[in-house]
Design an enzyme around this catalytic site. Structure first.
Site, PDB file in Angstrom:
ATOM      1  N   GLY A  13      16.733  44.669  14.298  1.00  0.00           N
ATOM      2  CA  GLY A  13      15.482  44.272  14.447  1.00  0.00           C
ATOM      3  C   GLY A  13      14.314  45.989  15.307  1.00  0.00           C
ATOM      4  N   ALA A  14      15.131  47.032  15.286  1.00  0.00           N
ATOM      5  CA  ALA A  14      14.584  48.094  16.113  1.00  0.00           C
ATOM      6  C   ALA A  14      13.039  48.711  15.676  1.00  0.00           C
ATOM      7  CB  ALA A  14      15.728  49.879  16.023  1.00  0.00           C
ATOM      8  N   ASP A  64      18.781  41.740   6.382  1.00  0.00           N
ATOM      9  CA  ASP A  64      18.134  40.802   6.980  1.00  0.00           C
ATOM     10  C   ASP A  64      19.331  40.470   8.035  1.00  0.00           C
ATOM     11  OD1 ASP A  64      17.301  38.298   7.511  1.00  0.00           O
ATOM     12  OD2 ASP A  64      16.888  37.890   5.635  1.00  0.00           O
ATOM     13  N   ASN A  91      19.386  42.079  18.451  1.00  0.00           N
ATOM     14  CA  ASN A  91      17.855  41.927  19.279  1.00  0.00           C
ATOM     15  C   ASN A  91      17.100  41.019  17.961  1.00  0.00           C
ATOM     16  OD1 ASN A  91      15.562  43.067  20.977  1.00  0.00           O
ATOM     17  ND2 ASN A  91      15.545  43.909  18.994  1.00  0.00           N
ATOM     18  N   TYR A 156      11.959  28.465  19.651  1.00  0.00           N
ATOM     19  CA  TYR A 156      12.544  29.436  19.587  1.00  0.00           C
ATOM     20  C   TYR A 156      14.055  28.922  21.298  1.00  0.00           C
ATOM     21  CZ  TYR A 156      11.478  33.660  21.481  1.00  0.00           C
ATOM     22  OH  TYR A 156      11.769  35.247  22.580  1.00  0.00           O
ATOM     23  N   ALA A 158      15.729  26.595  22.228  1.00  0.00           N
ATOM     24  CA  ALA A 158      16.824  26.541  21.396  1.00  0.00           C
ATOM     25  C   ALA A 158      17.576  27.377  21.304  1.00  0.00           C
ATOM     26  CB  ALA A 158      16.496  25.068  20.101  1.00  0.00           C
ATOM     27  N   LYS A 160      17.124  30.318  21.786  1.00  0.00           N
ATOM     28  CA  LYS A 160      18.417  31.749  23.050  1.00  0.00           C
ATOM     29  C   LYS A 160      19.166  31.009  23.899  1.00  0.00           C
ATOM     30  CE  LYS A 160      15.327  34.746  21.360  1.00  0.00           C
ATOM     31  NZ  LYS A 160      15.271  36.269  20.840  1.00  0.00           N
ATOM     32  N   ILE A 189       7.319  40.376  28.305  1.00  0.00           N
ATOM     33  CA  ILE A 189       7.266  41.796  27.319  1.00  0.00           C
ATOM     34  C   ILE A 189       6.121  41.830  26.625  1.00  0.00           C
ATOM     35  CG2 ILE A 189       8.733  43.738  27.056  1.00  0.00           C
ATOM     36  CD1 ILE A 189       9.896  42.125  29.288  1.00  0.00           C
TER      37      ILE A 189
HETATM   38  P1  NAP Z   1       8.875  42.282  17.949  1.00  0.00           P
HETATM   39  O1  NAP Z   1       7.826  43.612  18.221  1.00  0.00           O
HETATM   40  O2  NAP Z   1       8.329  40.603  17.102  1.00  0.00           O
HETATM   41  O3  NAP Z   1       9.648  43.079  17.004  1.00  0.00           O
HETATM   42  C1  NAP Z   1      11.145  42.295  16.579  1.00  0.00           C
HETATM   43  C2  NAP Z   1      11.884  43.368  15.537  1.00  0.00           C
HETATM   44  O4  NAP Z   1      12.677  42.405  15.205  1.00  0.00           O
HETATM   45  C3  NAP Z   1      11.327  44.235  14.458  1.00  0.00           C
HETATM   46  O5  NAP Z   1      11.880  45.055  14.794  1.00  0.00           O
HETATM   47  C4  NAP Z   1      11.567  43.486  13.209  1.00  0.00           C
HETATM   48  O6  NAP Z   1      11.266  44.362  11.808  1.00  0.00           O
HETATM   49  C5  NAP Z   1      12.552  42.367  13.415  1.00  0.00           C
HETATM   50  N1  NAP Z   1      13.535  41.280  13.063  1.00  0.00           N
HETATM   51  C6  NAP Z   1      12.105  40.308  12.430  1.00  0.00           C
HETATM   52  N2  NAP Z   1      13.192  39.429  11.602  1.00  0.00           N
HETATM   53  C7  NAP Z   1      14.298  40.039  11.197  1.00  0.00           C
HETATM   54  C8  NAP Z   1      15.620  39.890  10.314  1.00  0.00           C
HETATM   55  N3  NAP Z   1      15.564  38.579   9.627  1.00  0.00           N
HETATM   56  N4  NAP Z   1      16.576  40.813  10.557  1.00  0.00           N
HETATM   57  C9  NAP Z   1      16.261  42.643  10.591  1.00  0.00           C
HETATM   58  N5  NAP Z   1      15.267  42.402  11.731  1.00  0.00           N
HETATM   59  C10 NAP Z   1      14.451  41.358  11.797  1.00  0.00           C
HETATM   60  O7  NAP Z   1       9.622  41.051  18.945  1.00  0.00           O
HETATM   61  P2  NAP Z   1       9.871  41.819  20.617  1.00  0.00           P
HETATM   62  O8  NAP Z   1       9.041  41.398  21.191  1.00  0.00           O
HETATM   63  O9  NAP Z   1      10.260  43.518  20.584  1.00  0.00           O
HETATM   64  O10 NAP Z   1      11.346  41.581  20.625  1.00  0.00           O
HETATM   65  C11 NAP Z   1      12.726  41.597  20.893  1.00  0.00           C
HETATM   66  C12 NAP Z   1      13.690  40.762  21.007  1.00  0.00           C
HETATM   67  O11 NAP Z   1      13.190  40.299  22.093  1.00  0.00           O
HETATM   68  C13 NAP Z   1      13.143  39.152  20.020  1.00  0.00           C
HETATM   69  O12 NAP Z   1      14.695  38.506  20.230  1.00  0.00           O
HETATM   70  C14 NAP Z   1      12.907  38.381  21.222  1.00  0.00           C
HETATM   71  O13 NAP Z   1      13.120  36.679  20.744  1.00  0.00           O
HETATM   72  C15 NAP Z   1      13.171  39.168  22.778  1.00  0.00           C
HETATM   73  N6  NAP Z   1      12.493  38.850  23.789  1.00  0.00           N
HETATM   74  C16 NAP Z   1      11.089  39.250  23.516  1.00  0.00           C
HETATM   75  C17 NAP Z   1      10.644  38.647  24.561  1.00  0.00           C
HETATM   76  C18 NAP Z   1       8.915  39.249  24.726  1.00  0.00           C
HETATM   77  O14 NAP Z   1       7.965  39.112  25.642  1.00  0.00           O
HETATM   78  N7  NAP Z   1       8.686  40.017  23.738  1.00  0.00           N
HETATM   79  C19 NAP Z   1      10.084  37.902  25.645  1.00  0.00           C
HETATM   80  C20 NAP Z   1      12.139  37.347  25.825  1.00  0.00           C
HETATM   81  C21 NAP Z   1      13.068  37.785  24.516  1.00  0.00           C
HETATM   82  P3  NAP Z   1      10.209  44.304  11.047  1.00  0.00           P
HETATM   83  O15 NAP Z   1       9.367  45.614  12.294  1.00  0.00           O
HETATM   84  O16 NAP Z   1      10.688  45.260  10.168  1.00  0.00           O
HETATM   85  O17 NAP Z   1       9.936  43.172  10.818  1.00  0.00           O
END
Ligand code: NAP
Length: 248
Positions: A13-14, A64, A91, A156, A158, A160, A189
């Protein structure tokens, strides 16, 4: 000497947000980077070029993370393309928020499958080569709500919390093979994931954080670089919070 020079990393998920920042920091610190995305094909292709500017090898895979067989195929492809795998960063994640009274089975299953089962899928597929190499660092992105819980995020939170239990179990199982397993728990974030939250709620949230601001994806990426590198060589089974003091 760069912190992860000549290592090979796989980040799920980058295409955007935190995963993108992690991939960029890994490349900046000298790692070859394999990464995945699901739907953002153009962003994935653009990221390859940006990573290559650091003089490293980079490749994006549309895969996926929630699909067990796709994860096995992905790791097979990464090993064929890059020759080894030293660092795995799980991620990829999504939210499907709602109060439990209204939460559907689909909302529950989607979040558990993409957030938690994916970590099992990718880790299981990666450890064979890491065990042979007697070296590896696995980093799972959890969340502070996996520790505290959060109203409206039972699914979510659960998923995590499950990641934390998984991370610690893998640390216990694979420590003797010199494979480390740690989790990073971000707080609030600023990414597309949090853009979806109501602006007034975001402002209130920020005021409740001791550092009085949200974090940036780079703040999480820097913690990941520490855990990926030999700087953390005797650290395993830990959860590192990156939250400006949100949860103490
Ligand atoms: P984001 O901006 O929504 O990005 C999510 C990424 O995951 C995207 O690259 C997306 O790909 C990819 N993805 C989603 N479903 C996927 C799948 N089934 N297979 C492969 N890739 C997939 O999210 P983020 O805020 O950067 O979050 C990244 C991680 O940090 C997550 O695990 C989230 O739960 C965790 N987190 C975030 C926060 C926050 O405040 N942002 C806080 C705590 C934890 P596509 O672009 O192709 O859809």
């Amino acid at each position: 000497m760069k912190l992860v020079e000549k290592k090979v990393a796989l980040v799920t998920g980058a295409s955007r947000g935190i995963g993108r920042s992690i991939a960029m920091r890994l490349a900046q610190e000298g790692a070859d980077v394999a990464f995945t995305y699901l739907s953002s094909i153009e962003k994935g292709e653009a990221l390859v070029k940006e990573l290559e500017q650091f003089g490293v090898k980079a490749k994006g895979y549309r895969s996926d993370a929630s699909d067990f067989q796709a994860a096995e195929q992905l790791v097979t492809d990464v090993l064929a393309d890059f020759g080894k795998l030293d660092i795995l960063i799980n991620n990829a994640g999504v939210t499907r928020d709602g109060l439990l009274m209204r939460m559907t089975e689909e909302q529950w299953d989607t979040v558990m499958t993409i957030n938690l089962k994916s970590v099992f899928n990718l880790t299981k597929a990666s450890i064979k080569s890491m065990m042979r190499a007697r070296s590896g660092s696995i980093i799972n992105i959890t969340s502070v709500v996996g520790i505290s819980g959060n109203a409206g995020q039972a699914n979510y939170s659960a998923s995590k919390a499950g990641i934390i239990g998984f991370t610690k179990s893998v640390a216990l199982e694979l420590g003797s093979r010199n494979i480390r397993s740690n989790a990073v728990a971000p707080g609030f974030i600023e990414t597309e994931m949090t853009d979806a939250i109501d602006a007034k709620a975001v402002e209130e949230w920020k005021q409740s954080i001791p550092m009085k601001r949200g974090g940036q994806p780079e703040d999480v990426a820097d913690a990941c670089i520490f855990l990926a590198s030999d700087l953390s060589r005797y650290i395993t089974g830990q959860v590192l919070q990156v939250d400006g003091g949100m949860l103490t």
